[in-house]
Write an enzyme that holds these catalytic residues in place. Structure first.
Site, PDB file in Angstrom:
ATOM      1  N   PHE A   1     -48.405  41.513  31.252  1.00  0.00           N
ATOM      2  CA  PHE A   1     -49.045  41.017  30.035  1.00  0.00           C
ATOM      3  C   PHE A   1     -49.078  42.119  28.980  1.00  0.00           C
ATOM      4  O   PHE A   1     -49.461  43.253  29.255  1.00  0.00           O
ATOM      5  CB  PHE A   1     -50.465  40.536  30.342  1.00  0.00           C
ATOM      6  CG  PHE A   1     -51.210  40.108  29.104  1.00  0.00           C
ATOM      7  CD1 PHE A   1     -50.793  38.997  28.389  1.00  0.00           C
ATOM      8  CD2 PHE A   1     -52.305  40.824  28.652  1.00  0.00           C
ATOM      9  CE1 PHE A   1     -51.462  38.605  27.243  1.00  0.00           C
ATOM     10  CE2 PHE A   1     -52.979  40.440  27.501  1.00  0.00           C
ATOM     11  CZ  PHE A   1     -52.547  39.328  26.791  1.00  0.00           C
ATOM     12  N   GLN A   2     -48.663  41.779  27.785  1.00  0.00           N
ATOM     13  CA  GLN A   2     -48.608  42.716  26.658  1.00  0.00           C
ATOM     14  C   GLN A   2     -47.821  43.982  26.982  1.00  0.00           C
ATOM     15  O   GLN A   2     -48.153  45.061  26.513  1.00  0.00           O
ATOM     16  CB  GLN A   2     -50.017  43.058  26.153  1.00  0.00           C
ATOM     17  CG  GLN A   2     -50.672  41.869  25.460  1.00  0.00           C
ATOM     18  CD  GLN A   2     -51.909  42.224  24.663  1.00  0.00           C
ATOM     19  OE1 GLN A   2     -52.610  43.169  24.969  1.00  0.00           O
ATOM     20  NE2 GLN A   2     -52.184  41.441  23.619  1.00  0.00           N
TER      21      GLN A   2
ATOM     22  N   LYS B   1     -52.068  52.725  30.573  1.00  0.00           N
ATOM     23  CA  LYS B   1     -53.532  52.671  30.653  1.00  0.00           C
ATOM     24  C   LYS B   1     -54.074  53.506  31.818  1.00  0.00           C
ATOM     25  O   LYS B   1     -55.103  54.173  31.691  1.00  0.00           O
ATOM     26  CB  LYS B   1     -53.961  51.210  30.807  1.00  0.00           C
ATOM     27  CG  LYS B   1     -55.445  51.000  30.711  1.00  0.00           C
ATOM     28  CD  LYS B   1     -55.777  49.519  30.885  1.00  0.00           C
ATOM     29  CE  LYS B   1     -57.265  49.271  30.719  1.00  0.00           C
ATOM     30  NZ  LYS B   1     -57.566  47.831  30.888  1.00  0.00           N
TER      31      LYS B   1
ATOM     32  N   GLU C   1     -51.756  46.381  12.830  1.00  0.00           N
ATOM     33  CA  GLU C   1     -51.170  47.681  13.180  1.00  0.00           C
ATOM     34  C   GLU C   1     -50.237  48.197  12.090  1.00  0.00           C
ATOM     35  O   GLU C   1     -50.112  49.400  11.883  1.00  0.00           O
ATOM     36  CB  GLU C   1     -50.423  47.590  14.509  1.00  0.00           C
ATOM     37  CG  GLU C   1     -51.331  47.431  15.728  1.00  0.00           C
ATOM     38  CD  GLU C   1     -51.718  45.972  16.005  1.00  0.00           C
ATOM     39  OE1 GLU C   1     -51.325  45.092  15.209  1.00  0.00           O
ATOM     40  OE2 GLU C   1     -52.399  45.713  17.010  1.00  0.00           O
TER      41      GLU C   1
ATOM     42  N   MET D   1     -38.057  41.033  -7.962  1.00  0.00           N
ATOM     43  CA  MET D   1     -36.807  41.780  -7.889  1.00  0.00           C
ATOM     44  C   MET D   1     -35.677  40.902  -7.362  1.00  0.00           C
ATOM     45  O   MET D   1     -34.541  40.977  -7.828  1.00  0.00           O
ATOM     46  CB  MET D   1     -36.980  43.023  -7.019  1.00  0.00           C
ATOM     47  CG  MET D   1     -35.817  43.984  -7.076  1.00  0.00           C
ATOM     48  SD  MET D   1     -35.452  44.533  -8.760  1.00  0.00           S
ATOM     49  CE  MET D   1     -36.331  46.101  -8.825  1.00  0.00           C
TER      50      MET D   1
END
Lengths: 571, 166
Positions: free
Chosen positions: A114-115, A164, A52, A471
């Site tokens: 969940f999630q 959803k 993502e 760096m």
């Protein structure tokens, strides 16, 4: 009765399409399936990513290279939280982005389903605005509002969280709720009084400098800026994000100022009697400690966002409005002063303190970066990652157009280089796109090689490999008595084998004398992406450098030479 | 330079979930403590009104005001530090009060136009309204008796005359 119902997800895609969106970047999950289902029979192109974060940077590169909004669609929970880095990156650099996240079904929200993640709450400090949709009939209104907010005024990311059950709901696409944005402020129009005051200060200045930032590019004010600079004979320094807003190749260009800016840009700022900042937000990488920043210069600040005015640097005059419109309003009031002596002085600095590196001996990052940029030309899109190579790219890639220079400035997000190039190539298939990445930053999002390969994007990926987080190593070397920790990238893969594992072409260059030949072959390679691995001098540092906390005139212009011979000056 | 002046900010915001968090984050990010906070529905139910008291450096506060105004859900945010506006606060004091002290407590309460809202064998609960400074003064006067509990609503404000409250 025979009304055609659609799912909220379908209506959303229609709204996006009607508003000019053609690509959606993302990867699905359980709670975004209704949206992905709607994509199966929709003209919108899904660009399937591997992560993502990659999707957000692709949308970012897409937006920066085209001026259009970048759209991301991911799932809930970790899918949503993985976008936060990309959202921050877009927020810090004012990039228009719409991030659509799936969410658990409405009855499960807040129950640790969940999630499930409270992505709306997590988004607050990093977005321009965010929504959760609770009524499916609202989807059209909210998506339109989100697009409007993300793209107007000072652009930024907007997140829309869609449970959803909402995205799967059947709704009447004809019914559309009215937009409701009572608190969204219109684009401010510059006050004529402020314009006059700015003109007076500019007309009187003997040693003026223009500090041009991203706002110039976002408002498309390049031409107006050029007119102003030429009419008034004022040198222009462009910030890391303003690069290309004024051509690096112009006689009046000072290139980048600040911590790793050119000596002449910093000397010009320090010696100036008037700094005219346009769409630049006095970032700490430019000003250092604000109290020590050019205390003798008067300052004018043009910005579209009033929050930036006096946020860091006190100014003598501020003009709040769109850069292009403001400069247009300003131009008739400008009367050229006498800056000839000043320009002469600046040209002396340019001659005495040029950016330089040694082309002999071991291959230098600067060498291959400069050569690649020259061979690719200024019509090509240059993307970078974050680190030493980014600063060298800022020095040696000569930009003439803002939309051809894409880099993560404010957030300094490592892993930005590859996905942003993918987005840029999709937005502008006709342009050559190359990305300059470090071996460290590249590995943060290298899974997106697959995305470049499947879409047959002919991106040239230059991996500047010094086997260090360069760096950080530079800071540890210069300011921590060379106590190196956590910077050795032992365990790097063989990048050529990696390319071949992804079915890509790989080129490796180790010697300065091979640079041209290798680049020539790589630039000709058009069957999908290719990797050019440049194995470079490991201990090179970026100069000039203004140490953190110091004033611009305390910069270290060149590497201190302990040994007379050869490279590795820090050994 | 007033390092820590007390500011009263009034905001008109959209009456939606999450707006309070967005506003509070602007204060939290700069390490500004909110001294008091009143949120209630505005005249029109689509909006809410917030009154926030905070103490701090004026420059930072001005920056925060612009940041608050930039929020999409904020219609406007205004600092009333130097304005002459109507300010009111309500407070409930539960004071230790045995019958022998009742007269003195009630006398003081009367001076402040306080009202007795509850009375028991050895406690008395008083309600005081007015400017915050008046509530502060009443607090001082009640302290010797022993304050068992104290609840203040926080400040609400309104512009005087025809002018509408920002």
């Amino acid at each position: 009765m025979a009304k055609k119902m659609k799912t909220a997800a379908e209506v959303m895609l229609d709204v996006l399409y009607e508003n000019g969106v053609r690509h959606v970047f993302g990867i699905p999950g359980g709670n975004s399936i209704p949206i992905y289902d709607a994509l199966t029979h929709h003209p919108l192109n899904l660009i399937l990513t591997r992560h993502e974060q990659g999707a957000t940077h692709m949308a970012d590169g897409y937006a920066r290279s085209s001026g259009k909004i970048g759209v991301v669609c991911v799932t809930s929970g970790p899918g949503a939280t993985n976008t936060l880095t990309g959202i921050l990156t877009a927020m810090m650099d004012s990039v228009p982005m719409l991030v659509i996240t799936g969410q658990s079904i409405t009855p499960n929200i807040g129950l640790d389903a969940f999630q499930e993640a409270d992505i709306l709450g997590m988004s607050f400090p990093a977005v321009k605005h965010s929504y959760m949709i609770s009524d499916p009939q609202d989807i059209s209104r909210i998506i339109k509002e989100a697009l409007h907010i993300a793209t107007s005024g000072r652009p930024g990311p907007v997140l829309v969280d869609i449970p959803k059950d909402i995205s799967a709901s059947l709704i009447d696409p004809e019914i559309e709720n009215d937009q409701d944005l009572p608190g969204f402020k219109d684009i401010p129009v510059a006050d004529p009084v402020d314009i006059k005051k700015a003109a007076e200060l500019m007309n009187r200045a003997l040693r003026p400098v223009i500090l041009a930032g991203h706002g110039v590019i976002l408002s498309g004010a390049g031409e107006q800026l050029m007119q102003m600079a030429e009419k008034m004979n004022i040198p222009v320094t462009t910030t890391l994000l303003g690069k290309g807003g004024f051509p690096d190749t112009h006689d009046l260009s000072l290139s980048m100022p600040g911590m790793h800016g050119t000596a002449y840009a910093n000397k010009a700022l320090t010696g100036s009697d008037l700094i005219i900042a346009i769409g630049a937000r006095w970032d700490d990488r430019i000003t250092g400690v604000p109290e020590n920043f050019c205390p003798h210069a008067r300052k004018i600040h043009f910005d579209i966002d009033s929050v930036e005015i006096r946020k860091i640097i006190p100014v003598d005059c501020s003009v709040i409005g769109d850069a292009k419109a403001s400069i247009e309003a300003l131009l008739p009031h400008l009367e050229p002063g006498d800056t000839a002596r000043w320009i002469k002085q600046i040209n002396r600095w340019k001659r005495d303190f040029p950016l330089k590196y040694r082309k002999e001996g071991k291959l230098r990052a600067q060498h291959i970066i400069e050569e690649l940029a020259t061979m690719a030309g200024t019509e090509a899109i240059a993307c970078t990652d974050v680190g030493q190579h980014q600063m060298w790219a800022a020095h040696f890639v000569k930009s003439e157009k803002g939309e051809n220079w894409i880099t993560s400035g404010g957030a300094g997000t490592m892993g930005f280089g590859l996905p942003s190039a993918i987005g840029a190539q999709l937005a502008r298939p006709e342009s050559m796109v190359y990305t300059i990445v470090g071996d460290g930053s590249f590995q943060m999002t290298l899974c997106e090689l697959a995305t470049a390969v499947i879409n047959k994007l002919p991106i040239k990926i230059l991996i500047v490999n010094n086997r260090y987080l360069g760096m950080v190593r530079q800071w540890q070397h210069m300011f921590y008595e060379n106590r190196l920790t956590g910077v050795d990238l032992e365990g790097n893969p063989d990048f050529i084998k990696l390319a071949s594992a992804y079915g890509m072409k790989g080129f490796r260059v180790k010697r300065s004398s091979d640079v041209r030949k290798t680049l020539k072959a790589a630039l000709k390679w058009n069957e999908g992406p290719c990797i050019i691995e440049a194995v470079v001098e490991q201990h090179d540092n970026v100069f000039p450098m203004v140490p953190a906390g110091a004033a611009l005139d305390e910069m270290i212009i060149e590497a201190p030479r302990r040994k007379r011979s050869g490279e590795g000056e820090d050994q | 330079m007033d390092q820590s002046m007390k500011h009263t900010i009034s905001l008109l915001v959209s009456n939606k979930p999450g707006v309070l968090t967005r506003v509070a984050l602007v204060f939290a990010r700069r390490g500004f403590n909110i001294d008091s906070l009143v949120v209630s529905q505005a005249q029109s139910p689509e909006f809410s009104r917030m009154n926030i008291e905070a103490t701090g450096n004026e420059r930072t506060l001005n920056l925060m005001l612009t940041q608050l105004n930039r929020l999409v859900d904020v219609i406007h945010a205004v600092d009333h530090a130097s304005d002459d506006v109507i300010q009111r606060e309500l407070a409930l004091f539960k004071v230790n009060c045995t019958p022998d002290k009742r007269t003195s407590v009630l006398q003081i309460a009367d001076t402040f136009r306080g009202q007795t809202v509850d009375i028991g064998d050895d406690t008395i609960t008083l309600q005081v309204t007015g400017k915050s400074t008046k509530v502060d003064a009443f607090h001082t006067m009640m302290s010797p008796f022993g304050i068992m509990e104290l609840v203040r609503t926080g400040k609400v404000l309104m512009s005087r005359g025809k002018e509408s409250t920002a």
